[in-house]
Write an enzyme that holds these catalytic residues in place. Structure first.
Site, PDB file in Angstrom:
ATOM      1  N   HIS A 467     -31.424   4.868 -41.529  1.00 35.81           N
ATOM      2  CA  HIS A 467     -31.795   4.180 -40.342  1.00 35.81           C
ATOM      3  C   HIS A 467     -30.929   4.786 -38.906  1.00 35.81           C
ATOM      4  CE1 HIS A 467     -32.625   0.612 -37.805  1.00 35.81           C
ATOM      5  NE2 HIS A 467     -31.744   1.029 -37.306  1.00 35.81           N
ATOM      6  N   GLU A 468     -29.897   5.121 -38.957  1.00 36.80           N
ATOM      7  CA  GLU A 468     -29.383   5.490 -37.795  1.00 36.80           C
ATOM      8  C   GLU A 468     -29.661   6.837 -37.890  1.00 36.80           C
ATOM      9  OE1 GLU A 468     -27.796   3.833 -35.846  1.00 36.80           O
ATOM     10  OE2 GLU A 468     -27.570   2.020 -37.070  1.00 36.80           O
ATOM     11  N   HIS A 471     -32.640   7.549 -35.422  1.00 34.20           N
ATOM     12  CA  HIS A 471     -32.105   7.495 -33.911  1.00 34.20           C
ATOM     13  C   HIS A 471     -31.762   8.902 -33.622  1.00 34.20           C
ATOM     14  CE1 HIS A 471     -32.637   3.489 -33.195  1.00 34.20           C
ATOM     15  NE2 HIS A 471     -31.527   2.840 -33.842  1.00 34.20           N
ATOM     16  N   HIS A 474     -34.611  11.262 -33.252  1.00 38.55           N
ATOM     17  CA  HIS A 474     -35.198  10.938 -32.030  1.00 38.55           C
ATOM     18  C   HIS A 474     -34.605  11.516 -30.753  1.00 38.55           C
ATOM     19  CE1 HIS A 474     -37.286   7.452 -29.321  1.00 38.55           C
ATOM     20  NE2 HIS A 474     -37.672   8.435 -29.331  1.00 38.55           N
TER      21      HIS A 474
END
Length: 729
Positions: A467-468, A471, A474
């Site tokens: 999940h992290e 980021h 991104h």
């Protein structure tokens, strides 16, 4: 601020004013005096350049006003990012007060610029008809920041708005500081070994080490930032579960130095007052107006659409627990334990045994990095010669076509002075205008392994890492002209979408076999176990969704106060707000009011709904990837180019609609959570594709009307501020 005496040299100022290309500062050389001095210099830099803009004799243009204002604020923008890293990862006693002071000073400087009447007048008169779309958006968002801070108010009201914002920020910092200490102090101390019955060897060893570090006998179970505590799933003694659960729920709500109720009351009152001053009915209206949801009704509508399916699934889960085990009691302190036991039995997974297939480095290199390489063509190499803010931090270079495109700093394990949970931040934001490449941080709170033992991850921790890293990607893949629009500088209710999407690869059949091997034998994870892992993701979702919905609706309740309202009994208000949701009182919200750091300390005020809002898009995108072959480089390249790279240079929902051909419906979200058949009276055995819902996102409250005209001011992930994020280019 402290003394005006300036240090002879200042590594903090060197980093934020003339940053070296893809290099980290020498954190070990930092002192609080360096931080204060860098703040003074950043403010002087901004004030000098703003004075030039105001005094210009030429008509305002994008080049001589908007761009110059961005340049004026760039050192301040860079310093705020550095302060966030220190605050989140290194908030020791030495740094707590300086960080709080500097945060306040930087906020005041930013507000001074946003509320400068002459400067705002020039900005309003910048002609935009000939600007390209990215420059026009950059200008519109700069104006929006000022308007949302109160620039269109009269002089007295502008001053009042600035005072309110500054006071909210100060109270938020105090909330964070007190909660961190309160969570530490309320950890459960046990001396009877029988009280730890059921607790696994790894967790028991960690509890013994925690006690030793605190200088006490026995075991200490530290508190995670959520209501439910990890140990509750294992502990078999109901009394211990009750004690641990009570310690968790009591944080911030008992008389004494850790009581956070008055701060909550003051923050929510001030937020309501600010909203009223700016012409909104509530702070929720003010906050969500700058997001892709556009309104509290839209955000609340999506949450409401999940209530009945979640409650139906929860009822099935609890009925199965009662039928299968007939527990002597089933109170709030027991629900997590029994639901996790149900998940373990239904899935056939032994969490302790499964963790032996998830060694951190194998997950990272052969799972997370492997998926990113196959999807996007990026590679990672560790830089062992590059120290960061703590010896535990590992630094990786990201490569593409033989060139370095950015740095990733991984801070994996919990320690004193580090915030709870998991987060990503942008220490340096990419920008073609500045020539800077991204440096991103990824922080987790894994329980450190015993000396000499491998660092193993639970399935949930594995998902969190993926999940992290969504980021991280991104931020790394940003291809923006302006740092203030790059990477994760997107609306709060959109920023979680890439990270939630990246979760899909954690147990994916094209990724899991590449990394899931036994830490001692090297044997691959059996295919049957892999399938159980994938199935387990939809188990227990009634419980998980209900606790999330309770927190998200509680957040909206707190931020729906009318201007002038003040809550004097915080716990009574919470009880009334939760009762109004219609959710099961046996399941407390994921965060209760007095330890809800997301909304009172970390920038998610009236925005905790964002996780679900983003998940609608993520679930739809995951099905799109599956339809295009899963781990497919061509699909990944298109997604990177059209969705990840633009950042906030294009309205996010415009990019989504153009890429996917419309607004994503809610159907994929229900399937992702296993709630598509969880209707009242339903069997709960999984979805029948022929009977799937066709509810659109609009009907469920998701983006009922997509406004792409000048959209929301971005907040950086886990940034701590009460007003829009600064624009510094």
């Amino acid at each position: 601020m402290q003394t005006d005496q300036r240090p002879a040299s200042n590594p903090v100022w060197d980093f934020v004013s003339a940053p070296p290309d893809l290099a980290l500062p020498d954190f070990s050389a930092f002192t609080p005096e360096h931080l204060h001095d860098a703040a003074r210099r950043a403010i002087e830099h901004q004030e000098t350049r703003i004075a030039r803009i105001r005094s210009a004799s030429t008509d305002p243009t994008f080049a001589n006003t908007t761009l110059q204002l961005g340049e004026a604020g760039h050192p301040l923008f860079r310093l705020q990012a550095l302060v966030r890293v220190i605050e989140a990862n290194l908030l020791t006693e030495e740094w707590a007060e300086p960080v709080a002071e500097v945060t306040q000073v930087l906020l005041q400087a930013r507000l001074h610029a946003l509320l400068d009447g002459e400067l705002f007048s020039r900005l309003e008169h910048v002609p935009t008809s000939e600007l390209n779309p990215v420059d026009r958006r950059r200008h519109e968002l700069q104006l929006l920041d000022a308007v949302r801070a109160g620039a269109r108010l009269d002089l007295e009201s502008r001053s009042h708005a600035g005072e309110i914002i500054a006071e909210i920020e100060a109270l938020s910092s105090e909330f964070t500081r007190i909660l961190r200490q309160e969570s530490h102090d309320r950890a459960l101390h046990l001396t009877d070994p029988e009280a730890l019955a059921g607790l696994g060897e790894t967790a028991r060893g960690a509890a013994a080490r925690e006690a030793a570090e605190r200088g006490v006998e026995g075991w200490v179970l530290p508190l995670a930032n959520t209501s439910q505590q990890p140990a509750l799933a294992q502990l078999t003694d109901p009394r211990t579960r009750s004690e641990l659960f009570a310690a968790s729920l009591s944080r911030g709500s008992q008389r004494g130095p850790g009581d956070l109720r008055e701060i909550v009351s003051d923050i929510t009152t001030l937020r309501a007052a600010l909203a009223g001053l700016l012409g909104y009915r509530s702070y929720a209206g003010y906050a969500i107006d700058a997001q892709t949801a556009n309104s509290p009704d839209a955000a609340g509508g999506l949450l409401a659409a999940l209530v009945d399916p979640a409650l139906a699934r929860l009822a099935e889960e609890l009925a199965t627990v009662r039928e299968r085990w007939s527990p002597d009691r089933l109170e709030a302190a027991d629900i997590s334990h029994w639901v996790q036991r149900l998940v373990a039995e239904e899935s056939g997974l032994d969490p302790a045994r499964i963790a032996e297939y998830f060694e951190l480095d194998r997950v990272l290199f052969d799972g997370v990095f492997y998926a990113a390489h196959n999807l996007y063509g990026v590679e990672f190499s560790e830089r062992r010669d590059m120290p960061a803010w703590h010896p535990d931090v590992r630094v990786f270079e990201a490569f593409e076509d033989g060139r370095v495109i950015g740095l990733v700093c991984l801070d994996a394990c919990a320690r004193p002075g580090k915030g709870g949970g998991a987060w990503m931040d942008q220490l340096v934001s990419q920008g073609r205008l500045t020539g800077e490449k991204p440096i991103v941080t990824l922080s987790l709170n894994l329980t450190p392994a015993a000396p000499g033992a491998p660092q193993l991850l639970s399935p949930d921790e594995t998902i969190t890492l993926f999940h992290e890293f969504g980021h991280v990607l991104h931020g790394l893949f940003s291809n923006s002209t302006y740092p203030s629009l790059s990477g994760t500088a997107v609306p709060r209710d959109y920023v979680e979408f890439p990270s939630q999407l990246n979760e899909m690869w954690a147990f994916h059949q094209q990724v899991l076999p590449n990394y899931a091997v036994h830490v001692h034998t090297g044997e691959p994870l059996p295919a049957a176990e892999a399938e159980r892992l994938r199935r387990a993701r939809t188990l227990g979702q009634g419980f998980r969704t209900v606790e999330y919905l309770a927190a998200a609706l509680l957040d909206l309740g707190w931020h729906s106060l009318d201007p002038g309202d003040q809550v004097t009994d915080v716990l009574a208000f919470e009880a009334e707000a939760l009762a109004a949701t219609g959710l099961d009182s046996l399941v407390p919200p994921r965060y209760r009011t007095t330890y809800f750091a997301h909304i009172f300390g970390n920038g998610y005020a009236a925005g905790y709904y964002s996780y679900l809002w983003s998940e609608v898009i993520a679930a739809h995108a995951a099905e799109w990837f599956e339809a295009h072959g899963g781990l497919d480089f061509e699909a990944g390249s298109a997604f990177r180019r059209e969705i990840l790279a633009p950042g906030n240079a294009v309205h996010p929902m415009t990019a989504i609609i153009d890429f996917f051909g419309g607004v994503p419906p809610i159907d994929a979200l229900l399937r992702r959570r296993g709630l598509d058949a969880a209707e009242p009276g339903g069997s709960g055995t999984g979805g029948d594709p022929a009977a799937e819902s066709t509810t659109s996102a609009a009907e469920a409250g998701a983006v009922p009307e997509v406004d792409t005209s000048g959209a929301g001011s971005p907040d950086d992930e886990d940034a701590h501020h009460a007003a829009p994020a600064p624009r510094g280019d």
